[in-house]
Motif scaffolding. Structure first.
Motif, short mmCIF file in Angstrom:
data_model
loop_
_atom_site.label_atom_id
_atom_site.label_comp_id
_atom_site.label_asym_id
_atom_site.label_seq_id
_atom_site.Cartn_x
_atom_site.Cartn_y
_atom_site.Cartn_z
N GLN A 4 0.81 -1.22 0.00
CA GLN A 4 0.00 0.00 0.00
C GLN A 4 0.84 1.27 0.00
OE1 GLN A 4 -0.02 -2.38 2.36
NE2 GLN A 4 -0.49 -1.59 4.41
N TYR A 5 2.15 1.11 0.29
CA TYR A 5 3.07 2.25 0.27
C TYR A 5 4.05 2.18 -0.90
CZ TYR A 5 1.24 3.05 4.95
OH TYR A 5 0.40 3.28 6.03
N GLY A 6 3.70 1.36 -1.88
CA GLY A 6 4.52 1.30 -3.10
C GLY A 6 5.58 0.22 -3.12
N GLY A 7 5.55 -0.68 -2.12
CA GLY A 7 6.54 -1.74 -2.07
C GLY A 7 5.96 -3.10 -2.41
N GLY A 8 6.60 -4.14 -1.91
CA GLY A 8 6.14 -5.49 -2.15
C GLY A 8 7.00 -6.22 -3.18
N LYS A 9 6.80 -7.53 -3.26
CA LYS A 9 7.63 -8.35 -4.13
C LYS A 9 7.52 -7.97 -5.61
CE LYS A 9 7.92 -12.63 -1.43
NZ LYS A 9 7.65 -14.09 -1.45
N ALA A 10 6.32 -7.60 -6.04
CA ALA A 10 6.11 -7.33 -7.47
C ALA A 10 7.02 -6.23 -7.98
CB ALA A 10 4.65 -6.96 -7.73
N VAL A 11 7.28 -5.23 -7.16
CA VAL A 11 8.15 -4.12 -7.59
C VAL A 11 9.60 -4.35 -7.14
CG1 VAL A 11 6.35 -2.35 -7.75
CG2 VAL A 11 7.47 -2.78 -5.55
N ALA A 12 9.78 -5.10 -6.05
CA ALA A 12 11.13 -5.31 -5.53
C ALA A 12 11.93 -6.32 -6.34
CB ALA A 12 11.07 -5.77 -4.07
N CYS A 13 11.29 -7.39 -6.76
CA CYS A 13 12.03 -8.49 -7.40
C CYS A 13 12.75 -8.09 -8.69
CB CYS A 13 11.10 -9.67 -7.63
SG CYS A 13 10.57 -10.44 -6.06
N PRO A 14 12.15 -7.28 -9.58
CA PRO A 14 12.90 -6.86 -10.76
C PRO A 14 14.15 -6.04 -10.42
CG PRO A 14 10.56 -6.51 -11.09
CD PRO A 14 10.75 -6.86 -9.64
N VAL A 15 14.08 -5.25 -9.36
CA VAL A 15 15.24 -4.45 -8.94
C VAL A 15 16.31 -5.35 -8.34
CG1 VAL A 15 16.03 -2.50 -7.54
CG2 VAL A 15 13.73 -2.47 -8.51
N LEU A 16 15.89 -6.34 -7.56
CA LEU A 16 16.84 -7.30 -6.99
C LEU A 16 17.51 -8.12 -8.09
CD1 LEU A 16 14.62 -8.55 -4.02
CD2 LEU A 16 16.69 -7.16 -3.82
N LYS A 17 16.74 -8.44 -9.12
CA LYS A 17 17.32 -9.17 -10.26
C LYS A 17 18.35 -8.31 -10.97
CE LYS A 17 16.13 -11.74 -14.45
NZ LYS A 17 15.03 -12.18 -15.35
N GLN A 18 18.04 -7.03 -11.12
CA GLN A 18 18.99 -6.10 -11.74
C GLN A 18 20.27 -6.02 -10.91
OE1 GLN A 18 17.42 -2.12 -12.24
NE2 GLN A 18 18.91 -1.60 -13.83
N ALA A 19 20.12 -6.02 -9.59
CA ALA A 19 21.29 -6.01 -8.71
C ALA A 19 22.13 -7.26 -8.91
CB ALA A 19 20.85 -5.90 -7.24
N ALA A 20 21.47 -8.40 -9.04
CA ALA A 20 22.18 -9.67 -9.24
C ALA A 20 22.99 -9.64 -10.54
CB ALA A 20 21.20 -10.83 -9.26
N GLU A 21 22.40 -9.04 -11.57
CA GLU A 21 23.10 -8.92 -12.86
C GLU A 21 24.33 -8.02 -12.72
OE1 GLU A 21 19.94 -7.47 -15.27
OE2 GLU A 21 19.04 -9.46 -15.59
N LYS A 22 24.19 -6.96 -11.92
CA LYS A 22 25.34 -6.06 -11.68
C LYS A 22 26.43 -6.76 -10.86
CE LYS A 22 23.28 -2.34 -13.47
NZ LYS A 22 23.74 -1.67 -14.71
N PHE A 23 26.00 -7.54 -9.87
CA PHE A 23 26.96 -8.27 -9.05
C PHE A 23 27.76 -9.27 -9.89
CE2 PHE A 23 24.55 -7.23 -5.04
CZ PHE A 23 25.62 -6.70 -4.35
N ALA A 24 27.10 -9.86 -10.89
CA ALA A 24 27.74 -10.89 -11.71
C ALA A 24 28.94 -10.36 -12.47
CB ALA A 24 26.72 -11.48 -12.68
N THR A 25 28.95 -9.07 -12.76
CA THR A 25 30.04 -8.47 -13.52
C THR A 25 30.89 -7.51 -12.70
OG1 THR A 25 28.59 -6.70 -14.33
CG2 THR A 25 28.78 -8.68 -15.70
N PHE A 26 30.50 -7.31 -11.44
CA PHE A 26 31.20 -6.34 -10.59
C PHE A 26 32.55 -6.87 -10.13
CE2 PHE A 26 32.18 -4.94 -6.23
CZ PHE A 26 32.36 -3.59 -6.47
N LYS A 27 33.56 -6.02 -10.19
CA LYS A 27 34.88 -6.35 -9.68
C LYS A 27 35.35 -5.20 -8.78
CE LYS A 27 36.37 -9.20 -13.58
NZ LYS A 27 37.37 -9.39 -14.67
N PRO A 28 35.52 -5.47 -7.49
CA PRO A 28 35.99 -4.40 -6.59
C PRO A 28 37.38 -3.92 -6.99
CG PRO A 28 36.04 -6.52 -5.48
CD PRO A 28 35.34 -6.75 -6.78
#
Length: 214
Positions: free
Chosen positions: A168-192
């Motif tokens: 009800q405040y704009g959150g939840g799995k439906a909106v969070a999961c695509p962003v988390l997936k995007q983070a996972a894609e970034k982590f896959a290529t990230f090198k500190p």
């Protein structure tokens, strides 16, 4: 010729000493960073925080020890159940953050750390703290993303925030999961940048992705 040889010997001695000091600093940092996991028991995180504080007091020109000290106190606050102790730990985290911000004001990792601090403060009492810490979190995330859109921690924190925000405040799995997936894609290529630069977040992000069924 003799003066030249003496100068070269002195230069090599300085370089050798500096290299040894750098190696000692790096090894000490690596040892402490190895302890810093959300799943680590509290005593281990406390020991790591103490290590970072000692390193930071000895290596005042270095910012990474101060950064990791701040981040470790944030983790300790998340694991604490008492509200007063949570805020006390975050007070310490803020003290270290301020030093990092002075040394690295234009660094996206500094901005991510600010977002993590805001999220930690908010989690203690969302109902009464959202007016202050939600804008702080969103501003820090926006700055970090603009500075470095390839930083996976930006998306990981954003996705985590959405995951735990009610629908009800704009959150939840439906909106969070695509962003988390995007983070996972970034982590896959990230090198500190090095073994002691910020590298956290992937395990927590994957845990939440598992809740998304991904």
């Amino acid at each position: 010729m003799k003066k030249l040889l003496v100068s070269l010997v002195l230069l090599l001695a300085v370089v050798s000493t500096t290299s040894a000091q750098n190696d000692k600093y790096t090894k000490a940092m690596e040892s402490a960073i190895a302890r810093v996991k959300y799943t680590a028991p509290t005593p281990e995180l406390q020991q790591a925080a103490g290590q970072f504080e000692q390193i930071a007091s000895a290596e005042t020109a270095e910012w990474l020890s101060t950064y990791w000290a701040s981040y470790t106190y944030i983790l300790l606050a998340f694991k604490e159940s008492d509200v007063a102790r949570k805020d006390a730990m975050l007070d310490k985290a803020v003290d270290f953050y301020k030093k990092v911000a002075q040394q690295q004001p234009d660094n996206d990792e500094t901005m991510v750390l600010a977002a993590q601090l805001a999220a930690a403060r908010l989690s203690i009492d969302p109902e009464n703290r959202w007016q202050q810490y939600v804008p702080e979190f969103e501003e820090a995330i926006a700055k970090a993303k603009q500075k470095n859109p390839e930083n996976p921690r930006v998306y990981a924190l954003q996705g985590q925030s959405l995951f735990y925000t009610p629908e009800q405040y704009g959150g939840g799995k439906a909106v969070a999961c695509p962003v988390l997936k995007q983070a996972a894609e970034k982590f896959a290529t990230f090198k500190p940048a090095s073994t002691i630069h910020p590298s956290w977040g992937q395990d927590t992000n994957q845990y939440l992705l598992n809740q998304c069924g991904q």
